[in-house]
Design a protein around this motif. Structure first.
Motif, PDB file in Angstrom:
ATOM      1  N   ILE A  22     -96.951  82.503   8.566  1.00  0.00           N
ATOM      2  CA  ILE A  22     -95.335  82.562   8.221  1.00  0.00           C
ATOM      3  C   ILE A  22     -95.196  83.287   7.096  1.00  0.00           C
ATOM      4  O   ILE A  22     -94.083  84.065   6.990  1.00  0.00           O
ATOM      5  CB  ILE A  22     -94.975  81.176   8.422  1.00  0.00           C
ATOM      6  CG1 ILE A  22     -94.930  80.496   9.625  1.00  0.00           C
ATOM      7  CG2 ILE A  22     -93.294  80.986   8.031  1.00  0.00           C
ATOM      8  CD1 ILE A  22     -94.602  78.831   9.621  1.00  0.00           C
ATOM      9  N   LEU A  23     -95.823  82.834   5.945  1.00  0.00           N
ATOM     10  CA  LEU A  23     -95.552  83.631   4.605  1.00  0.00           C
ATOM     11  C   LEU A  23     -96.025  85.106   4.558  1.00  0.00           C
ATOM     12  O   LEU A  23     -95.392  85.705   3.817  1.00  0.00           O
ATOM     13  CB  LEU A  23     -96.624  82.893   3.691  1.00  0.00           C
ATOM     14  CG  LEU A  23     -96.188  81.551   3.278  1.00  0.00           C
ATOM     15  CD1 LEU A  23     -97.412  80.584   2.410  1.00  0.00           C
ATOM     16  CD2 LEU A  23     -94.867  81.277   2.772  1.00  0.00           C
ATOM     17  N   ASN A  24     -96.824  85.405   5.443  1.00  0.00           N
ATOM     18  CA  ASN A  24     -97.116  87.023   5.562  1.00  0.00           C
ATOM     19  C   ASN A  24     -95.956  87.673   5.854  1.00  0.00           C
ATOM     20  O   ASN A  24     -95.930  88.881   5.511  1.00  0.00           O
ATOM     21  CB  ASN A  24     -98.243  87.293   6.722  1.00  0.00           C
ATOM     22  CG  ASN A  24     -99.643  86.733   6.034  1.00  0.00           C
ATOM     23  OD1 ASN A  24     -99.835  86.770   4.848  1.00  0.00           O
ATOM     24  ND2 ASN A  24    -100.617  86.483   6.989  1.00  0.00           N
ATOM     25  N   LYS A  25     -94.892  87.214   6.665  1.00  0.00           N
ATOM     26  CA  LYS A  25     -93.519  87.991   6.798  1.00  0.00           C
ATOM     27  C   LYS A  25     -92.801  87.895   5.698  1.00  0.00           C
ATOM     28  O   LYS A  25     -91.749  88.871   5.562  1.00  0.00           O
ATOM     29  CB  LYS A  25     -92.627  87.251   8.042  1.00  0.00           C
ATOM     30  CG  LYS A  25     -93.667  87.202   9.288  1.00  0.00           C
ATOM     31  CD  LYS A  25     -92.743  86.514  10.374  1.00  0.00           C
ATOM     32  CE  LYS A  25     -93.472  86.147  11.756  1.00  0.00           C
ATOM     33  NZ  LYS A  25     -92.732  85.580  12.603  1.00  0.00           N
ATOM     34  N   GLY A  26     -93.119  87.212   4.647  1.00  0.00           N
ATOM     35  CA  GLY A  26     -92.148  87.240   3.437  1.00  0.00           C
ATOM     36  C   GLY A  26     -90.874  86.474   3.750  1.00  0.00           C
ATOM     37  O   GLY A  26     -90.577  86.431   4.754  1.00  0.00           O
ATOM     38  N   PHE A  27     -89.981  86.007   2.637  1.00  0.00           N
ATOM     39  CA  PHE A  27     -88.707  85.701   2.665  1.00  0.00           C
ATOM     40  C   PHE A  27     -88.141  85.827   1.203  1.00  0.00           C
ATOM     41  O   PHE A  27     -88.846  85.722   0.283  1.00  0.00           O
ATOM     42  CB  PHE A  27     -88.603  84.408   3.164  1.00  0.00           C
ATOM     43  CG  PHE A  27     -89.355  83.143   2.517  1.00  0.00           C
ATOM     44  CD1 PHE A  27     -88.488  82.872   1.456  1.00  0.00           C
ATOM     45  CD2 PHE A  27     -90.504  82.641   2.693  1.00  0.00           C
ATOM     46  CE1 PHE A  27     -89.193  81.782   0.553  1.00  0.00           C
ATOM     47  CE2 PHE A  27     -91.049  81.707   2.072  1.00  0.00           C
ATOM     48  CZ  PHE A  27     -90.326  81.185   1.125  1.00  0.00           C
ATOM     49  N   ASP A  28     -86.994  86.396   1.202  1.00  0.00           N
ATOM     50  CA  ASP A  28     -86.040  86.541   0.018  1.00  0.00           C
ATOM     51  C   ASP A  28     -84.630  86.100   0.464  1.00  0.00           C
ATOM     52  O   ASP A  28     -83.842  86.811   1.064  1.00  0.00           O
ATOM     53  CB  ASP A  28     -86.172  87.727  -0.455  1.00  0.00           C
ATOM     54  CG  ASP A  28     -85.214  88.153  -1.541  1.00  0.00           C
ATOM     55  OD1 ASP A  28     -84.484  86.935  -2.133  1.00  0.00           O
ATOM     56  OD2 ASP A  28     -85.203  89.269  -1.923  1.00  0.00           O
ATOM     57  N   ILE A  29     -84.336  84.654   0.131  1.00  0.00           N
ATOM     58  CA  ILE A  29     -83.083  83.924   0.966  1.00  0.00           C
ATOM     59  C   ILE A  29     -82.207  83.584  -0.366  1.00  0.00           C
ATOM     60  O   ILE A  29     -82.696  83.334  -1.567  1.00  0.00           O
ATOM     61  CB  ILE A  29     -83.445  82.713   1.518  1.00  0.00           C
ATOM     62  CG1 ILE A  29     -84.217  82.967   2.673  1.00  0.00           C
ATOM     63  CG2 ILE A  29     -82.208  81.947   2.079  1.00  0.00           C
ATOM     64  CD1 ILE A  29     -85.145  81.703   3.278  1.00  0.00           C
TER      65      ILE A  29
END
Length: 363
Positions: A127-134
């Motif tokens: 999941i973390l490999n997709k990254g996120f910036d919310i």
């Protein structure tokens, strides 16, 4: 437009003064990049103000904030003042009063993670490999926390308690405009959170947000129920960019966003009014148990300064310089105690050292 910009510095209690000191190191370093003359004034607030003046928000502090262009806030509170009535304690007596006084109805909390700190997140690696910036945008002065009537009635088996959620069209419109304007500068995507299948306030919330979206045709709007939203945040946070929430739902969502990053010590926040006057503060608390030990993580306070530079000074590139410096220091393996995982090449540093390393890495 004035070439002078005044910042009210409110370090507060606990680790507040320690981490604020690090943010001020950064501010001194980046002054040369800013086209305005920066002036700062320090004011007491919270528990320390109670001890000194008998008031968590002295008149001098409030006046100083009124005559500033932005507020950089540390943290307030601690067990030392728990004996006081709730409305006279540092948190409610200062921070909440400032929010009310300046009508800071829009709370903005970014949630992102540094890849080299992914081990701290509870999410799976895939999941973390997709990254996120919310960015979570929370309505801060309305909803069930402020609605009347509320209270408790009767005694014994018949005792009951009640709260009232109220939202006006105006309250929803103004927070929606904040979200849509910010979306134009990002991925042009908003997910609005509600419970429109159950609550009348959510039905109005959805209708008004939809109406406002017609003024921002380039922004994609999605609606999501709160129960589904918390599941989706765990399953695939990368699908979100801006999340727009009521006060209650924003309280829930913003904390979950913080949790999936792995460390609330890395997360800043900002609260605005309709004139975009802002109060900037770390998302964590005063942590009195580690105060004075020089082990606190100053990154959230430094990033709060970066938000001030981006949103109030309108210097996005300079704010990015600070973010890049933080990333560089973490890439080199430097960690405050809360971030240390005993991984190879990690080095524990003090609060002071972390602030200095970030300051020196700004180019």
């Amino acid at each position: 437009m004035s070439d002078i910009f005044k910042i009210a510095i409110l370090p507060g209690d606990g680790i507040g003064p320690e981490v604020m000191k690090q943010a001020l190191k950064i501010l001194e370093k980046i002054k040369k990049y800013i086209n305005k003359k920066i002036f700062i004034d320090n004011y007491v607030v919270g528990g320390i103000a109670i001890n000194k003046y008998g008031n968590p928000l002295p008149k001098k502090t409030l006046y100083g904030c009124e005559n500033s262009n932005a507020i950089l806030f540390g943290s307030v509170g601690g067990p030392e003042w728990d004996y006081l009535p709730l409305n006279k304690r540092p948190e409610k007596g200062s921070l909440l009063k400032l929010r009310k006084h300046f009508n800071l109805f829009a709370n903005i909390r970014p949630a992102f993670f540094y890849k080299n700190l992914s081990i701290l997140s509870p999410l799976k690696e895939k999941i973390l490999n997709k990254g996120f910036d919310i960015i979570c945008i929370r309505e801060l002065t309305g909803g069930i926390y402020f609605g009347v009537p509320n209270g408790r009635k009767k005694k014994g088996i018949d005792e009951y308690a009640f709260d009232t959620e109220i939202y006006s069209r105006l309250e929803i419109e103004r927070i929606a405009h904040i979200a849509f304007n910010l979306a134009l500068k990002r991925k042009k995507k908003i997910c609005s959170i509600d419970k429109a299948n159950v609550l009348n306030t959510s039905i109005l919330w959805r209708e008004v947000v939809t109406d406002i979206s017609k003024q921002y045709t380039s922004v994609k709007l999605e609606h999501m129920y709160i129960d589904n939203a918390v599941m989706q945040l765990m399953k695939n946070p990368s699908q979100f960019d801006i999340i727009l929430c009521s006060n209650l739902f924003g309280d829930i969502i913003s904390d979950q966003c913080a949790m999936i990053t792995g460390s609330v010590g890395n997360l800043p926040s900002a609260s605005f009014n309709h004139d975009y006057f802002g109060l900037y503060e770390p998302s964590g608390g005063s942590a009195p148990n580690i105060a004075g030990k020089n082990i606190a993580n100053p990154i959230a306070q430094i990033l709060s300064l970066a938000m001030l530079i981006e949103y109030s000074l309108k210097e996005r590139n300079i704010a990015q310089k600070i973010k890049n410096a933080i990333q560089k220091v973490l890439d080199l393996g430097y960690r405050t105690k809360d971030l240390f995982t005993n991984s190879k090449n990690e080095k524990i540093v003090t609060t002071d050292d972390m602030g200095t390393l970030i300051m020196q890495s700004i180019i």
